[in-house]
Design a protein around this motif. Structure first.
Motif, PDB file in Angstrom:
ATOM      1  N   UNK A  31       0.988  -1.290   0.064  1.00  0.00           N
ATOM      2  CA  UNK A  31      -0.108   0.066   0.139  1.00  0.00           C
ATOM      3  C   UNK A  31       1.027   1.346   0.024  1.00  0.00           C
ATOM      4  N   UNK A  32       2.141   1.194   0.205  1.00  0.00           N
ATOM      5  CA  UNK A  32       3.204   2.275   0.078  1.00  0.00           C
ATOM      6  C   UNK A  32       3.813   2.474  -1.149  1.00  0.00           C
ATOM      7  N   UNK A  33       3.895   3.654  -1.652  1.00  0.00           N
ATOM      8  CA  UNK A  33       4.863   3.929  -2.701  1.00  0.00           C
ATOM      9  C   UNK A  33       5.954   4.839  -2.096  1.00  0.00           C
ATOM     10  N   UNK A  34       7.200   4.472  -2.307  1.00  0.00           N
ATOM     11  CA  UNK A  34       8.289   5.278  -1.825  1.00  0.00           C
ATOM     12  C   UNK A  34       8.446   6.171  -2.966  1.00  0.00           C
ATOM     13  N   UNK A  35       8.949   7.457  -3.006  1.00  0.00           N
ATOM     14  CA  UNK A  35       8.992   8.176  -4.089  1.00  0.00           C
ATOM     15  C   UNK A  35      10.490   8.357  -4.389  1.00  0.00           C
ATOM     16  N   UNK A  36      10.868   7.354  -5.031  1.00  0.00           N
ATOM     17  CA  UNK A  36      12.445   7.323  -5.651  1.00  0.00           C
ATOM     18  C   UNK A  36      12.363   7.709  -7.082  1.00  0.00           C
ATOM     19  N   UNK A  37      11.233   7.889  -7.501  1.00  0.00           N
ATOM     20  CA  UNK A  37      11.451   8.311  -9.255  1.00  0.00           C
ATOM     21  C   UNK A  37       9.910   8.725  -9.289  1.00  0.00           C
ATOM     22  N   UNK A  38       9.955  10.134  -9.854  1.00  0.00           N
ATOM     23  CA  UNK A  38       8.530  10.543 -10.095  1.00  0.00           C
ATOM     24  C   UNK A  38       7.613   9.842 -11.025  1.00  0.00           C
ATOM     25  N   UNK A  39       8.014   8.867 -11.841  1.00  0.00           N
ATOM     26  CA  UNK A  39       7.280   7.971 -12.606  1.00  0.00           C
ATOM     27  C   UNK A  39       6.422   7.260 -11.662  1.00  0.00           C
ATOM     28  N   UNK A  40       6.832   6.894 -10.549  1.00  0.00           N
ATOM     29  CA  UNK A  40       5.890   5.985  -9.765  1.00  0.00           C
ATOM     30  C   UNK A  40       4.871   6.640  -9.206  1.00  0.00           C
ATOM     31  N   UNK A  41       4.750   8.001  -9.338  1.00  0.00           N
ATOM     32  CA  UNK A  41       3.606   8.541  -8.600  1.00  0.00           C
ATOM     33  C   UNK A  41       2.849   9.705  -9.592  1.00  0.00           C
ATOM     34  N   UNK A  42       3.490   9.575 -10.841  1.00  0.00           N
ATOM     35  CA  UNK A  42       2.740  10.471 -12.043  1.00  0.00           C
ATOM     36  C   UNK A  42       1.348   9.871 -12.268  1.00  0.00           C
ATOM     37  N   UNK A  43       0.479  10.393 -11.940  1.00  0.00           N
ATOM     38  CA  UNK A  43      -1.062   9.951 -12.396  1.00  0.00           C
ATOM     39  C   UNK A  43      -1.793   9.404 -11.411  1.00  0.00           C
ATOM     40  N   UNK A  44      -1.133   9.212 -10.306  1.00  0.00           N
ATOM     41  CA  UNK A  44      -1.712   8.670  -8.984  1.00  0.00           C
ATOM     42  C   UNK A  44      -3.016   9.043  -8.535  1.00  0.00           C
ATOM     43  N   UNK A  45      -3.908   8.618  -8.387  1.00  0.00           N
ATOM     44  CA  UNK A  45      -5.251   9.341  -8.026  1.00  0.00           C
ATOM     45  C   UNK A  45      -5.779   9.114  -6.714  1.00  0.00           C
ATOM     46  N   UNK A  46      -5.754   7.657  -6.014  1.00  0.00           N
ATOM     47  CA  UNK A  46      -6.465   7.483  -4.709  1.00  0.00           C
ATOM     48  C   UNK A  46      -5.252   7.411  -3.681  1.00  0.00           C
ATOM     49  N   UNK A  47      -4.772   8.464  -2.927  1.00  0.00           N
ATOM     50  CA  UNK A  47      -3.441   8.409  -2.455  1.00  0.00           C
ATOM     51  C   UNK A  47      -3.590   9.437  -0.974  1.00  0.00           C
ATOM     52  N   UNK A  48      -2.788   9.198   0.075  1.00  0.00           N
ATOM     53  CA  UNK A  48      -2.480  10.092   1.077  1.00  0.00           C
ATOM     54  C   UNK A  48      -1.088  10.204   1.060  1.00  0.00           C
ATOM     55  N   UNK A  49      -0.517  11.516   1.288  1.00  0.00           N
ATOM     56  CA  UNK A  49       0.930  11.667   1.474  1.00  0.00           C
ATOM     57  C   UNK A  49       1.343  11.711   2.686  1.00  0.00           C
ATOM     58  N   UNK A  50       2.521  11.060   3.005  1.00  0.00           N
ATOM     59  CA  UNK A  50       3.133  10.983   4.199  1.00  0.00           C
ATOM     60  C   UNK A  50       4.655  11.828   4.017  1.00  0.00           C
ATOM     61  N   UNK A  51       5.060  12.841   4.604  1.00  0.00           N
ATOM     62  CA  UNK A  51       6.511  13.309   4.354  1.00  0.00           C
ATOM     63  C   UNK A  51       7.177  13.374   5.683  1.00  0.00           C
ATOM     64  N   UNK A  52       8.303  12.699   5.241  1.00  0.00           N
ATOM     65  CA  UNK A  52       9.338  12.336   6.626  1.00  0.00           C
ATOM     66  C   UNK A  52      10.384  13.303   6.704  1.00  0.00           C
ATOM     67  N   UNK A  53      11.155  13.443   7.600  1.00  0.00           N
ATOM     68  CA  UNK A  53      12.125  14.217   7.886  1.00  0.00           C
ATOM     69  C   UNK A  53      13.063  14.197   6.805  1.00  0.00           C
ATOM     70  N   UNK A  54      13.388  13.105   6.375  1.00  0.00           N
ATOM     71  CA  UNK A  54      14.558  13.108   5.251  1.00  0.00           C
ATOM     72  C   UNK A  54      14.112  13.660   4.029  1.00  0.00           C
ATOM     73  N   UNK A  55      12.760  13.691   3.774  1.00  0.00           N
ATOM     74  CA  UNK A  55      12.363  14.075   2.582  1.00  0.00           C
ATOM     75  C   UNK A  55      12.669  15.548   2.200  1.00  0.00           C
ATOM     76  N   UNK A  56      12.731  16.341   3.393  1.00  0.00           N
ATOM     77  CA  UNK A  56      13.130  18.003   3.214  1.00  0.00           C
ATOM     78  C   UNK A  56      14.496  18.301   2.694  1.00  0.00           C
TER      79      UNK A  56
END
Length: 84
Positions: free
Chosen positions: A27-52
């Protein structure tokens, strides 16, 4: 099925978050590549410390914003202007 888009500094950080919250990795998608999330519709975003600290943070945020604009409104909610 709702996906959790986990914005993290590393895949390990994203997986640790999923385990800590009993979220199945499928159920998780790690954003290592924009292609993994491009066009995704049913999602919730979690922003962890390392992302910033990621150099591609702005690109990821822009992609998520485009996706959010295309998401359907939840039942019973109108995303348009409020009238009163």
């Amino acid at each position: 099925m709702l996906k959790f888009v986990v914005c993290a500094g590393s895949q390990g950080e994203a997986q640790a978050w999923a385990r800590a919250h009993d979220i199945p990795l499928r159920q998780c998608v790690y954003v290592g590549d924009l292609r993994l999330i491009e066009g995704l519709r049913d999602f919730a975003v979690v922003r962890l410390h390392g992302f910033f600290d990621r150099p591609d943070r702005d690109d990821i945020e822009a992609c998520l914003q485009r996706n959010e604009m295309k998401m359907p409104s939840p039942p019973g909610r109108d995303r348009g202007c409020a009238t009163g």
